[in-house]
Motif scaffolding. Structure first.
Motif: not given
Length: 72
Positions: A29, A31, A37, A57, A59-61, A65
Motif C-alpha cells: 500500500r 501513498e 491517476q 494496481v 485499487w486507488q483513491n 493505492a
C-alpha cells in the motif's frame, strides 16, 4: 533514497515519489504526495528494501493505492 513508482505505457512515462505504508509478500500500500491517476500496472522501485518489480494496481483513491506484485 526514496521509493518511486514509474508509470509506463505506450504514451506516458513518469516517476512519482510515494511513501510505502504497508508491505507483504504479495503487495504493498502506497501513498502519494500529489494527486495522480495510475495506470493498470506500475514499476515499483524501493532501493533500501531491494524491491524493483512490476505491480498491478488493485485499487486507488484519494492519494493512496494498493498494488499487487506481478511475478514473472
Amino acid at each position: 533514497m526514496s521509493t518511486q513508482i514509474a508509470m509506463m505505457s505506450a504514451m506516458l512515462r513518469s516517476v512519482i515519489p510515494v511513501v510505502v505504508k504497508n508491505i507483504s509478500s504479495t503487495g504493498v500500500r502506497v501513498e502519494f504526495f500529489r494527486d495522480v491517476q495510475l495506470g493498470d500496472h506500475v514499476l515499483l522501485s524501493e532501493p533500501t528494501l531491494q524491491i524493483r518489480t512490476w505491480a498491478e494496481v488493485m485499487w486507488q483513491n484519494r492519494g493512496a493505492a494498493g498494488l499487487k506484485f506481478v511475478h514473472s
